[in-house]
Design an enzyme around this catalytic site. Structure first.
Site, PDB file in Angstrom:
ATOM      1  N   GLU A  71      72.990   9.002   3.504  1.00 16.47           N
ATOM      2  CA  GLU A  71      71.571   8.678   3.336  1.00 16.47           C
ATOM      3  C   GLU A  71      70.695   9.904   3.574  1.00 16.47           C
ATOM      4  O   GLU A  71      69.659  10.062   2.929  1.00 16.47           O
ATOM      5  CB  GLU A  71      71.161   7.526   4.260  1.00 16.47           C
ATOM      6  N   HIS A  74      70.327  11.848   0.351  1.00 17.26           N
ATOM      7  CA  HIS A  74      69.242  11.296  -0.470  1.00 17.26           C
ATOM      8  C   HIS A  74      67.887  11.790   0.056  1.00 17.26           C
ATOM      9  O   HIS A  74      67.042  12.256  -0.707  1.00 17.26           O
ATOM     10  CB  HIS A  74      69.237   9.762  -0.423  1.00 17.26           C
TER      11      HIS A  74
END
Length: 153
Positions: A71, A74
């Site tokens: 994550e 991202h």
């Protein structure tokens, strides 16, 4: 790893961000109990990371850290204005550089039950499905061969 409170969770994410990305994590991270099939997600509009708390309880620490690193890939690419989606080359490259997993392992508590197994008559590839497939409409994704029902549990 025991259940983390939000302060400890933020500290863990910030530490991993500094260690692997050499940048601080300055936005929001929370647990989301409604996540079912994924370990976490990044919401670009809110610059927020949501993590599945079941992965802390049911999986080992390494798996949870891998989800956070994924994550963070991202997150940092989005902030830098680079391609942060799964199909982007910059995203794939950063995953490799940081040793982040492309996908998380399924939770042990979520058992997939497949009622139907279809096999391609050309290449032999198996397709496990919970629901029936219309064999007149659908073909093998690899070679376009016809599907046949192998087992109906």
């Amino acid at each position: 790893m025991s259940v983390l409170n939000e302060k400890d969770l933020y500290q863990l994410v910030d530490n991993l961000s500094r260690e692997f990305f050499h940048k601080p994590f300055t936005d929001d991270v929370r647990f989301n109990n409604r996540l079912r099939t994924t370990g976490g997600r990044y919401l670009p509009a809110k610059r927020k990371i949501e993590l599945n708390p079941k992965y802390v309880m049911e999986m080992d620490e390494e798996e949870f850290i891998g989800i956070i690193k994924h994550e963070l890939c991202h997150y940092h690419l989005h902030i830098e204005g680079k391609g942060y989606k799964h199909g982007d080359e910059t995203f794939k490259k950063l995953l490799k550089e940081t040793g982040s997993p492309r996908h998380c392992n399924p939770l042990p508590s979520v058992k997939r039950s497949y009622k139907y197994v279809y096999v391609c008559s050309e290449c032999g590839r198996e397709y496990k499905r919970a629901r029936r497939v219309d064999m007149k409409r659908f073909r093998c994704g690899r070679c376009r061969g016809k599907l046949r029902l192998q087992s109906d549990s």
